[in-house]
Write an enzyme that holds these catalytic residues in place. Structure first.
Site, PDB file in Angstrom:
ATOM      1  N   ALA A 243     -39.487   0.958 -63.375  1.00 52.83           N
ATOM      2  CA  ALA A 243     -38.282   0.366 -62.801  1.00 52.83           C
ATOM      3  C   ALA A 243     -37.439  -0.490 -63.747  1.00 52.83           C
ATOM      4  O   ALA A 243     -36.271  -0.750 -63.434  1.00 52.83           O
ATOM      5  CB  ALA A 243     -38.672  -0.483 -61.584  1.00 52.83           C
ATOM      6  N   ALA A 244     -37.985  -0.973 -64.856  1.00 54.02           N
ATOM      7  CA  ALA A 244     -37.221  -1.900 -65.707  1.00 54.02           C
ATOM      8  C   ALA A 244     -35.963  -1.226 -66.258  1.00 54.02           C
ATOM      9  O   ALA A 244     -35.984  -0.029 -66.534  1.00 54.02           O
ATOM     10  CB  ALA A 244     -38.112  -2.387 -66.841  1.00 54.02           C
ATOM     11  N   GLY A 246     -34.231  -2.769 -63.852  1.00 51.11           N
ATOM     12  CA  GLY A 246     -33.969  -3.060 -62.446  1.00 51.11           C
ATOM     13  C   GLY A 246     -32.623  -2.611 -61.920  1.00 51.11           C
ATOM     14  O   GLY A 246     -32.283  -2.886 -60.767  1.00 51.11           O
ATOM     15  N   GLY A 247     -31.839  -1.921 -62.735  1.00 47.55           N
ATOM     16  CA  GLY A 247     -30.535  -1.447 -62.273  1.00 47.55           C
ATOM     17  C   GLY A 247     -30.655  -0.497 -61.097  1.00 47.55           C
ATOM     18  O   GLY A 247     -29.973  -0.658 -60.076  1.00 47.55           O
ATOM     19  N   ASP A 293     -49.498  -0.128 -64.463  1.00 47.45           N
ATOM     20  CA  ASP A 293     -49.344   1.166 -65.120  1.00 47.45           C
ATOM     21  C   ASP A 293     -49.199   2.248 -64.044  1.00 47.45           C
ATOM     22  O   ASP A 293     -50.104   2.478 -63.245  1.00 47.45           O
ATOM     23  CB  ASP A 293     -50.580   1.433 -65.987  1.00 47.45           C
ATOM     24  CG  ASP A 293     -50.508   2.755 -66.737  1.00 47.45           C
ATOM     25  OD1 ASP A 293     -49.618   3.586 -66.435  1.00 47.45           O
ATOM     26  OD2 ASP A 293     -51.360   2.972 -67.618  1.00 47.45           O
ATOM     27  N   CYS A 373     -33.119  10.027 -69.637  1.00 44.26           N
ATOM     28  CA  CYS A 373     -31.876   9.849 -70.398  1.00 44.26           C
ATOM     29  C   CYS A 373     -32.021  10.539 -71.748  1.00 44.26           C
ATOM     30  O   CYS A 373     -31.730   9.971 -72.793  1.00 44.26           O
ATOM     31  CB  CYS A 373     -31.534   8.368 -70.570  1.00 44.26           C
ATOM     32  SG  CYS A 373     -32.810   7.414 -71.405  1.00 44.26           S
TER      33      CYS A 373
END
Length: 469
Positions: A243-244, A246-247, A293, A373
């Site tokens: 999730a980091a 958090g966007g 994890d 990405c």
């Protein structure tokens, strides 16, 4: 015409990518010349920033209409009255698009130079000022208040504290130094404030330092698309596996009107702290964060204790987002990609471990969205082919909104399957700049179409789990 050189890779990575973009399926469909032309265009686009800055409005606290008005006023103030529009997107109702002006080829270079690291340089190209930790070198007699030209050390060869640098450097624009050379490099304790205020960047984008911080979140356009495709509903239990920062987590919570539960996991403590900070800043309360994890997030047996944290019981989430760790080759701008081939190819096995856990955690009838990405086949279309073969319970689903292109040939997927995928491919755009005159002459529809194409390289697949076999 390119303003910056094409992105460079280590030789073995370049050979690997060349094979990917000259694969037999692709060449048979497009022809050798067109396939090669698309690949070279992609390499050029990756070294330049996207044509638009995308901001997501935190609709939990503010209306798009009100934020649009405030943002337009802020940009006029920053750009000293230059009239740059703020556009709404017809299919993504919570984002605003700001055209990027540039490259500006007529800027005069100054004798006093500041050299910054590559990551700092990329941030400057997307609207940031220069902060002290990013400064590697400054001219010998630089004083606070001096006009300076800022360059990026894209190969990482400049020594910290050097008084001059003759290696490969890329001009980013001009600014005013906030500190002297001695203050930057002779300080007994590390400084963190602004080092250079950019006044003439090569690419003119607004700075978002302390601009409507609770109402806006800077995100790339495809990253916003992902959350809309997952389409979380109020009251559901959602898992954001990686999730980091958090966007996407905060976007999911906003789409659910902060009703339900969004579990956000990351295995790095500092990154989890960042997710928490963003959730608090945007005043979203349905987010629960865990440093864990993701490959170990599945409990061996069903748990009766109803405990919130991982590991989780099988089939306990309505929807799951797996925005997987990847080789990151779609990020823009990037002029020199430094990872080795071993590092690039190490992503696929990790992605498959995470994906396997995600499938087991998903309820029958639940939705799984997989995204990266990056631009490789092995992390994108090949993963879809593997998933469909490995998990008969999964079925590809149409994506809404579908504003990117279809999937790339080369992984053995059918044309119908490729149409269900979404690949944001910067090579779809002819390399060009945008000045204020061309902006004024452009139709809004054409600008939106450009924003959909000229963004970072990104990939999205959406699955439904039909049963628990």
């Amino acid at each position: 015409m390119s303003f910056f050189p094409k992105i460079s890779f280590q030789c073995e990575v370049e050979e690997y990518l060349t094979k990917v973009f000259r694969n037999n399926e692709l060449v048979t469909a497009l022809g050798t010349q067109e396939a090669e032309c698309k690949y070279q265009s992609l390499l050029s686009r990756l070294s330049h920033p996207p044509s638009f800055t995308t901001v997501r409005v935190n609709t939990h606290l503010a209306s798009v209409k009100n934020v649009k008005k405030l943002l337009f006023e802020e940009i006029q103030k920053q750009f000293k009255g230059l009239c740059v529009p703020v556009l709404e997107h017809p299919k993504l109702h919570d984002i605003l698009l700001i055209p990027v002006i540039g490259p500006r080829r007529d800027l005069k270079k100054h004798a006093s130079e500041v050299i910054v690291g590559a990551q700092c340089g990329y941030a400057v190209l997307r609207g940031a000022h220069v902060y002290v930790p990013g400064i590697i070198s400054a001219s010998r007699f630089m004083k606070a208040g001096d006009l300076v030209s800022v360059y990026s050390d894209i190969e990482g060869k400049c020594k910290r504290g050097a008084k001059e640098f003759e290696g490969v450097k890329v001009f980013l624009g001009n600014g005013i130094s906030e500190l002297s050379r001695s203050e930057i490099f002779s300080s007994s304790c590390p400084l963190n404030g602004m080092g250079v205020k950019m006044i003439e960047p090569v690419y003119l984008s607004p700075s978002f330092d302390n601009v409507l911080p609770s109402n806006l979140f800077l995100q790339n356009l495809p990253s916003v698309v992902v959350s809309h495709i997952l389409n979380p509903q109020p009251g559901e239990r959602i898992l954001d596996m990686c999730a980091a920062p958090g966007g996407k987590t905060t976007h999911l919570a906003a789409l659910m009107h902060d009703q339900g539960e969004v579990i956000a996991m990351d295995k790095t403590a500092n990154k989890v702290k960042k997710i928490k900070q963003n959730a608090e800043l945007l005043q979203l309360n349905c987010i629960k964060t865990f440093c864990y994890d993701g490959t170990k997030a599945l409990s061996v047996e069903k748990r009766e204790d109803e405990q919130d944290g991982p590991p989780f019981s099988p089939e306990s989430f309505d929807r799951i987002l797996l925005d997987a760790p990847c080789s990151g080759m779609g990020q823009r701008p990037n002029m020199a990609y430094s990872s080795t081939l071993k590092e690039v190819t190490s992503s696929q096995p990790l992605q498959r471990k995470l994906f396997t856990v995600a499938v087991k955690l998903l309820k029958p009838g639940g939705i799984l969205v997989y995204s990266t990405c990056t631009i490789t086949l092995s992390e994108n279309e090949e993963q879809v082919a593997w998933a469909l073969k490995t998990f008969p319970c999964l079925q590809l689903q149409p994506q809404e909104p579908h504003v990117g292109g279809e999937g790339m040939r080369g992984a053995g997927l059918s044309l119908d399957q490729l149409k269900l995928l979404q690949r944001f491919d910067p090579s779809a755009v002819t390399l060009q700049g945008m000045d204020i005159n061309s902006l004024e002459d452009s139709r809004e529809d054409d600008l939106i179409s450009l924003a959909n194409k000229d963004c970072i390289g990104f990939f999205i697949a959406k699955f439904i789990k039909l049963n628990s076999k």
